[in-house]
Structures are given as structure tokens and as C-alpha cells.
Write an enzyme that holds these catalytic residues in place. Structure first.
Site, PDB file in Angstrom:
ATOM      1  N   HIS A 135      21.543  16.842 -25.575  1.00  0.00           N
ATOM      2  CA  HIS A 135      20.101  16.687 -25.770  1.00  0.00           C
ATOM      3  C   HIS A 135      19.422  17.928 -25.233  1.00  0.00           C
ATOM      4  O   HIS A 135      20.012  18.728 -24.487  1.00  0.00           O
ATOM      5  CB  HIS A 135      19.584  15.435 -25.038  1.00  0.00           C
ATOM      6  CG  HIS A 135      20.008  15.351 -23.606  1.00  0.00           C
ATOM      7  ND1 HIS A 135      19.375  16.048 -22.600  1.00  0.00           N
ATOM      8  CD2 HIS A 135      21.015  14.652 -23.006  1.00  0.00           C
ATOM      9  CE1 HIS A 135      19.962  15.784 -21.439  1.00  0.00           C
ATOM     10  NE2 HIS A 135      20.970  14.941 -21.656  1.00  0.00           N
ATOM     11  N   ASP A 172      21.342  18.811 -15.354  1.00  0.00           N
ATOM     12  CA  ASP A 172      22.005  17.579 -15.797  1.00  0.00           C
ATOM     13  C   ASP A 172      23.485  17.885 -15.993  1.00  0.00           C
ATOM     14  O   ASP A 172      23.866  18.487 -17.000  1.00  0.00           O
ATOM     15  CB  ASP A 172      21.356  17.099 -17.102  1.00  0.00           C
ATOM     16  CG  ASP A 172      21.902  15.761 -17.582  1.00  0.00           C
ATOM     17  OD1 ASP A 172      22.722  15.159 -16.871  1.00  0.00           O
ATOM     18  OD2 ASP A 172      21.508  15.328 -18.680  1.00  0.00           O
ATOM     19  N   HIS A 185      15.671  14.574 -20.526  1.00  0.00           N
ATOM     20  CA  HIS A 185      15.750  14.489 -21.983  1.00  0.00           C
ATOM     21  C   HIS A 185      14.471  15.130 -22.492  1.00  0.00           C
ATOM     22  O   HIS A 185      13.446  14.466 -22.641  1.00  0.00           O
ATOM     23  CB  HIS A 185      15.892  13.040 -22.458  1.00  0.00           C
ATOM     24  CG  HIS A 185      17.192  12.418 -22.058  1.00  0.00           C
ATOM     25  ND1 HIS A 185      17.286  11.281 -21.283  1.00  0.00           N
ATOM     26  CD2 HIS A 185      18.469  12.780 -22.305  1.00  0.00           C
ATOM     27  CE1 HIS A 185      18.561  10.967 -21.086  1.00  0.00           C
ATOM     28  NE2 HIS A 185      19.295  11.875 -21.692  1.00  0.00           N
ATOM     29  N   GLU A 229      27.853  17.251 -23.759  1.00  0.00           N
ATOM     30  CA  GLU A 229      28.457  16.205 -22.938  1.00  0.00           C
ATOM     31  C   GLU A 229      29.314  15.215 -23.728  1.00  0.00           C
ATOM     32  O   GLU A 229      28.999  14.023 -23.793  1.00  0.00           O
ATOM     33  CB  GLU A 229      27.364  15.441 -22.188  1.00  0.00           C
ATOM     34  CG  GLU A 229      26.222  14.930 -23.051  1.00  0.00           C
ATOM     35  CD  GLU A 229      25.211  14.118 -22.256  1.00  0.00           C
ATOM     36  OE1 GLU A 229      25.638  13.201 -21.530  1.00  0.00           O
ATOM     37  OE2 GLU A 229      24.013  14.395 -22.378  1.00  0.00           O
ATOM     38  N   HIS A 241      25.201   3.993 -18.490  1.00  0.00           N
ATOM     39  CA  HIS A 241      24.056   4.174 -17.606  1.00  0.00           C
ATOM     40  C   HIS A 241      24.237   3.379 -16.312  1.00  0.00           C
ATOM     41  O   HIS A 241      23.298   2.785 -15.795  1.00  0.00           O
ATOM     42  CB  HIS A 241      22.757   3.765 -18.315  1.00  0.00           C
ATOM     43  CG  HIS A 241      22.368   4.694 -19.412  1.00  0.00           C
ATOM     44  ND1 HIS A 241      21.447   4.360 -20.385  1.00  0.00           N
ATOM     45  CD2 HIS A 241      22.777   5.961 -19.702  1.00  0.00           C
ATOM     46  CE1 HIS A 241      21.318   5.377 -21.231  1.00  0.00           C
ATOM     47  NE2 HIS A 241      22.112   6.357 -20.827  1.00  0.00           N
ATOM     48  N   ASP A 299       0.816  -1.208   0.000  1.00  0.00           N
ATOM     49  CA  ASP A 299       0.000   0.000   0.000  1.00  0.00           C
ATOM     50  C   ASP A 299       0.857   1.269   0.000  1.00  0.00           C
ATOM     51  O   ASP A 299       0.385   2.347   0.363  1.00  0.00           O
ATOM     52  CB  ASP A 299      -0.935   0.013   1.209  1.00  0.00           C
ATOM     53  CG  ASP A 299      -0.177  -0.050   2.526  1.00  0.00           C
ATOM     54  OD1 ASP A 299       1.045  -0.273   2.501  1.00  0.00           O
ATOM     55  OD2 ASP A 299      -0.819   0.120   3.584  1.00  0.00           O
ATOM     56  N   HIS A 351      28.021   7.824 -27.868  1.00  0.00           N
ATOM     57  CA  HIS A 351      26.744   8.523 -27.667  1.00  0.00           C
ATOM     58  C   HIS A 351      26.800   9.921 -28.283  1.00  0.00           C
ATOM     59  O   HIS A 351      27.854  10.397 -28.706  1.00  0.00           O
ATOM     60  CB  HIS A 351      26.390   8.612 -26.177  1.00  0.00           C
ATOM     61  CG  HIS A 351      27.392   9.333 -25.329  1.00  0.00           C
ATOM     62  ND1 HIS A 351      27.485  10.710 -25.279  1.00  0.00           N
ATOM     63  CD2 HIS A 351      28.341   8.869 -24.477  1.00  0.00           C
ATOM     64  CE1 HIS A 351      28.436  11.059 -24.434  1.00  0.00           C
ATOM     65  NE2 HIS A 351      28.986   9.962 -23.941  1.00  0.00           N
ATOM     66  N   ARG A 379      33.460  11.863 -18.804  1.00  0.00           N
ATOM     67  CA  ARG A 379      32.438  12.660 -19.481  1.00  0.00           C
ATOM     68  C   ARG A 379      32.379  14.011 -18.783  1.00  0.00           C
ATOM     69  O   ARG A 379      32.487  14.096 -17.557  1.00  0.00           O
ATOM     70  CB  ARG A 379      31.076  11.968 -19.430  1.00  0.00           C
ATOM     71  CG  ARG A 379      29.984  12.692 -20.191  1.00  0.00           C
ATOM     72  CD  ARG A 379      28.772  11.798 -20.489  1.00  0.00           C
ATOM     73  NE  ARG A 379      28.073  11.331 -19.297  1.00  0.00           N
ATOM     74  CZ  ARG A 379      28.106  10.076 -18.852  1.00  0.00           C
ATOM     75  NH1 ARG A 379      28.828   9.157 -19.489  1.00  0.00           N
ATOM     76  NH2 ARG A 379      27.427   9.721 -17.773  1.00  0.00           N
ATOM     77  N   GLU A 434      29.883  17.352 -18.781  1.00  0.00           N
ATOM     78  CA  GLU A 434      28.565  17.792 -19.264  1.00  0.00           C
ATOM     79  C   GLU A 434      28.141  19.073 -18.574  1.00  0.00           C
ATOM     80  O   GLU A 434      28.218  19.195 -17.354  1.00  0.00           O
ATOM     81  CB  GLU A 434      27.527  16.708 -18.988  1.00  0.00           C
ATOM     82  CG  GLU A 434      26.120  17.076 -19.416  1.00  0.00           C
ATOM     83  CD  GLU A 434      25.131  15.961 -19.107  1.00  0.00           C
ATOM     84  OE1 GLU A 434      24.069  15.928 -19.741  1.00  0.00           O
ATOM     85  OE2 GLU A 434      25.424  15.133 -18.220  1.00  0.00           O
ATOM     86  N   ASP A 457      27.368  11.717 -12.860  1.00  0.00           N
ATOM     87  CA  ASP A 457      26.349  12.308 -13.725  1.00  0.00           C
ATOM     88  C   ASP A 457      25.114  12.477 -12.858  1.00  0.00           C
ATOM     89  O   ASP A 457      24.420  11.507 -12.545  1.00  0.00           O
ATOM     90  CB  ASP A 457      26.071  11.383 -14.917  1.00  0.00           C
ATOM     91  CG  ASP A 457      25.162  12.015 -15.964  1.00  0.00           C
ATOM     92  OD1 ASP A 457      24.402  12.942 -15.613  1.00  0.00           O
ATOM     93  OD2 ASP A 457      25.195  11.572 -17.125  1.00  0.00           O
ATOM     94  N   TYR A 491      35.581   6.609 -23.346  1.00  0.00           N
ATOM     95  CA  TYR A 491      35.440   5.424 -22.490  1.00  0.00           C
ATOM     96  C   TYR A 491      36.347   4.345 -23.064  1.00  0.00           C
ATOM     97  O   TYR A 491      36.106   3.838 -24.159  1.00  0.00           O
ATOM     98  CB  TYR A 491      33.979   4.956 -22.467  1.00  0.00           C
ATOM     99  CG  TYR A 491      33.020   6.113 -22.273  1.00  0.00           C
ATOM    100  CD1 TYR A 491      32.688   6.560 -20.993  1.00  0.00           C
ATOM    101  CD2 TYR A 491      32.486   6.789 -23.367  1.00  0.00           C
ATOM    102  CE1 TYR A 491      31.844   7.644 -20.814  1.00  0.00           C
ATOM    103  CE2 TYR A 491      31.641   7.876 -23.203  1.00  0.00           C
ATOM    104  CZ  TYR A 491      31.326   8.303 -21.927  1.00  0.00           C
ATOM    105  OH  TYR A 491      30.497   9.380 -21.765  1.00  0.00           O
TER     106      TYR A 491
END
Length: 441
Positions: A353, A266, A360, A387, A238, A34, A349, A408, A410, A255, A391
Site C-alpha cells: 500500500h 511500516d 495506509h 509485504e 490484524h 476527563d 491480502h 510476512r 514487509e 508488524d 498463513y
């Protein structure tokens, strides 16, 4: 509430006289038993209403003849007993006054009222293909059942979301101010995580520093699941476990961004957990930083959105050759690497964005009205992330000194009439800034 009313008026201006638009908010979602997940409104609904209660629907009716346009809210009724358990409810009367609607009704009255509104309406606007489809069919069947009285059903159904997508793509002054504040809070959180980091800390300990700074500064929640990745985990785009222990010599990739008043930030930063970049880490980091600098220079009104990615890829491809990640004899020139997408081994990638109410965010990346659907031109008021990354996983022919390094960088960027502004500029980014911050503790 004036800006929400102005948005509703803009949307109504795109609809033919007498047309009806219907937009529900997001449902509450059960977590287990619940218990429910922390409620988060639907972005489209909130964009038009500013109303954050669940079980709500907004209906807009375009002006026709002498009949003015109407904005109608359906929401939960006041219920003093439930308010003891769940908190304050506006109720229809309170919501109508507080949020500037022309009418407001109990959510239980939606089916009966919407059938009346759809009678003789020329078109129905809603999110085609959504959970509302089945209910819309029931409404239309009820309207068609009234045909013997001379009432007609809407002749067409139109997807509402593309109209709202284009509106949401351009942020007004109030939205820009909120996004700047969200980005500033997140920048402070990244700096806090850097100051707190030490070899041996678990990723979740560092994540806790971020979450503390978000809430301490008034942000309602993370804008998305935070990534805190140490060492080789940074090569998982991710990564979400956030449960590994950092080791001396690891880079940490974070990130993470907060959501403030319905708008996301972001930001990604990569830094050495011991406060000092090794020589290989520094070389890769400076390459990614140079790629981001080139991408940022491409953010000018009138220039294509795709140019941001293209600028970053050019720098990364050259760097991959210079550092020996790619071999000129095997992979060719920079032009060959870009044309054949050989860089995808280390950079798989896009370079950014749209950013807004959703991390996004909505909006077309191509000019769908032009022949060939080219990349759309950047315009003032758009907000995007930039970004680039690199890698390096263990592989034959790849220098071992770079293995298991993921980087990365960004930032959140507002397109301005003159060029652009980095909303997240407060987050330390250069090697010198990061090392100075971490060594000062």
C-alpha cells in the site's frame, strides 16, 4: 516553513480565482472521564501548515484581480493560565509569524470571518461528507442572507481531498529524508526485538523492546498498533492482543513501525523465538522472501502498481504447489491457481500500500482518467510497502508440518528515477542474518 507555503501555493494554483478552501485539523478525543488520548493532528492539515495545535483551521483564498492569494490560520488564543496546565500555545500572532501565514485569528472568530470570505467566492473547497458539512451549511445560509446587499454565495462545493491526495502521493526530498529516518529507527527496533527474544517471553515483553527503541531515538509514537504474534497468532492478520506466551519452536511475526515528525514507517519481520528456523519454517520463509524479491524487481518507474502484487502471487502460487500446500491434480497449474485465486487460502491480502503521513496513505491505485481505469504507473517519489506473506491454518490436505505458521516480510520502498530504494534495509531479513543476530547474544 517554506515547504508548507509552497504546498499551499500549489493547491491554490488548482483553484479558480477567488475560490476559498477550508481545512480543519483533528479534534481532541476523550479517552475516559476527563482524560484525552494523546493528541495527533490531521495529516491533511499538517501537510499544508506544519502546525500541530488542536482547535485550528486553515483557510486559503485564491488570488483574484488585484487581490493576492491569502493563507489564513484560525487557532487558540494565548492563555497563560492554560499554558501552565497544558503547555505552550502560539496564539494567532505568534503562529502567523512562526508558520508564515498572511493572517491569523482566534478560532472563536472563524464563523464571522468565513462568511465574509465566502461572499461572492465562486467555489468552496472542503472535505465533502465530513463533520464540517453542518457548519458549511450554516455559513452558506448566512451568506445567502446577505443577498439583498448584492452578495452571492459560492456556486459550487468541491471536494478538497482528491487534490491533496495527489500532492501527498509524491514525497519531496525532505519527506523522503524523514521517512528514511523513521524506517531506520523501526529497523533498529526490529533488530532489538530479535536480540531480546527468548522462548517463554510474552508478546507484550517483546513489544516493549520495540516501543523503547522508538522513543529512545526520538519517534513520537507508534505509527499504528503494533502486532507481536507468536505461533498460531501470526495467522491472524490484524492480531492485536499481544498477551500470549511464546513457546520454544514458535515463529514470532512483528508488524510494527514508528511515526517520526508526522510520517509513518511500516515494517514486518518473522523470526524463530529460539533463534533457529526449523526446516518447515525455513522452507516457507524462503518462499515468502523469494516472493518479495520478485515484487521488488517490479518496482520500476513506468511499470503498473498492480505488477508488484502479480509478481509476488506468481512466486507464491508456484511455491504452494512445490511444498504441497496446493495439489496440482486438484488445483491445476500456477496459471489456474492465480486465475481462480486458489492462493487465497494461504495468502489473502494485497502485497502493499502507499505509505506516508498515514500508514495506509492517500492516493489512487488506478488511473481514473484513463479508459477502464487501469493500474496507475509507478513514478519517482512514490513510497509503498511490499509485504507478501503466507498463513497456514490447520486444514484437511495441508501438510501438518506447516500448520500454524504465519510469515510476512514487509519493507518500505521509495520509487526512484532509476528503480527503487529500500528505506527499511537495516532490518535483518535473510535467514542467515536473523540467525546470526540472534545467536550472537
Amino acid at each position: 516553513m517554506q515547504r508548507y507555503a509552497a504546498r499551499r501555493a500549489r493547491l491554490l494554483a488548482h483553484m479558480p480565482p477567488g475560490a476559498v478552501a477550508v481545512l480543519p485539523t483533528a479534534p481532541e478525543v476523550a479517552r475516559n472521564s476527563d482524560s484525552e488520548y494523546l493528541y495527533r493532528h490531521d495529516s491533511y492539515f499538517y501537510y499544508l501548515t506544519g502546525f500541530a495545535e488542536p482547535e485550528s483551521v486553515v483557510v486559503l483564498v485564491a488570488a483574484r484581480g488585484d487581490a493576492p492569494a491569502r493563507a489564513i490560520l484560525f487557532c487558540r488564543q494565548k492563555n497563560v493560565e492554560r499554558e501552565i496546565w497544558d503547555g505552550f500555545r502560539h496564539g494567532p500572532d505568534g503562529a502567523r509569524v512562526a508558520f508564515g501565514f498572511d493572517e491569523a485569528h482566534a478560532i472563536e472568530d472563524l464563523d464571522g470571518e468565513i462568511v465574509k470570505l465566502l461572499a461572492d467566492a465562486p467555489a468552496l473547497y472542503y472535505a465533502l461528507g465530513s463533520a464540517l458539512d453542518a457548519r458549511v451549511r450554516q455559513w452558506l445560509a448566512s451568506v445567502k442572507g446577505m443577498a439583498r446587499t448584492g452578495v452571492g454565495a459560492p456556486a459550487s462545493a468541491v471536494d478538497l481531498l482528491p487534490l491533496l491526495d495527489e500532492m501527498r502521493l509524491f514525497k519531496d526530498d525532505a519527506e523522503q529524508a524523514t521517512m528514511l529516518r523513521a524506517a531506520t529507527i523501526s529497523s533498529q527496533a526490529h533488530a532489538r526485538a530479535m536480540r531480546a527474544s527468548r522462548p517463554g517471553m510474552y508478546e507484550y515483553e517483546i513489544e516493549a523492546e520495540l516501543l523503547y527503541e522508538f522513543r529512545r531515538n526520538g519517534a513520537q509514537a507508534p505509527a499504528y498498533n503494533s502486532i507481536v504474534a507468536a505461533g498460531a497468532n501470526a495467522c491472524v492478520l490484524h492480531y492485536s492482543a499481544n498477551n500470549a506466551q511464546s513457546r520454544d519452536g514458535d515463529l514470532i511475526l512483528i508488524d510494527a513501525g514508528c511515526e517520526l515528525d508526522g510520517y509513518a514507517s511500516d515494517i514486518t519481520r518473522s523470526y524463530p523465538v529460539n533463534g533457529r528456523f526449523s526446516a518447515p519454517q525455513r522452507r516457507l520463509y524462503e518462499l515468502v522472501l523469494a516472493a518479495q524479491s520478485a515484487a521488488l524487481q517490479a518496482i520500476v518507474p513506468g511499470q503498473p502498481y498492480a505488477g508488484v502484487h502479480e509478481a509476488a502471487v506468481q512466486v507464491l502460487a508456484q511455491g504452494m504447489l512445490d511444498l504441497g500446500l496446493l495439489n496440482h491434480d486438484i488445483h491445476g497449474s500456477v496459471a489456474d491457481i492465480v486465475a481462480n485465486k486458489r492462493y487465497l487460502q494461504f495468502y489473502m491480502h494485497g502485497t502493499g500500500h502507499w505509505l506516508g503521513m498515514d500508514v495506509h496513505d492517500v492516493g489512487q491505485y488506478r488511473d481514473t482518467a484513463a479508459e477502464g481505469k487501469p493500474s496507475r504507473a509507478l513514478q519517482a517519489g512514490m513510497v509503498l510497502t511490499v509485504e507478501p506473506g503466507i498463513y497456514v491454518r490447520p486444514a484437511e490436505g495441508v501438510p501438518e508440518e506447516y500448520w500454524n505458521i504465519g510469515i510476512r516480510i514487509e519493507d518500505d520502498v521509495l520509487v526512484t528515477p532509476e528503480g527503487h530504494t529500500i528505506l527499511s534495509a537495516a532490518a535483518p531479513k535473510t535467514v542467515a542474518e536473523i540467525e546470526q543476530l540472534m545467536q550472537s547474544q
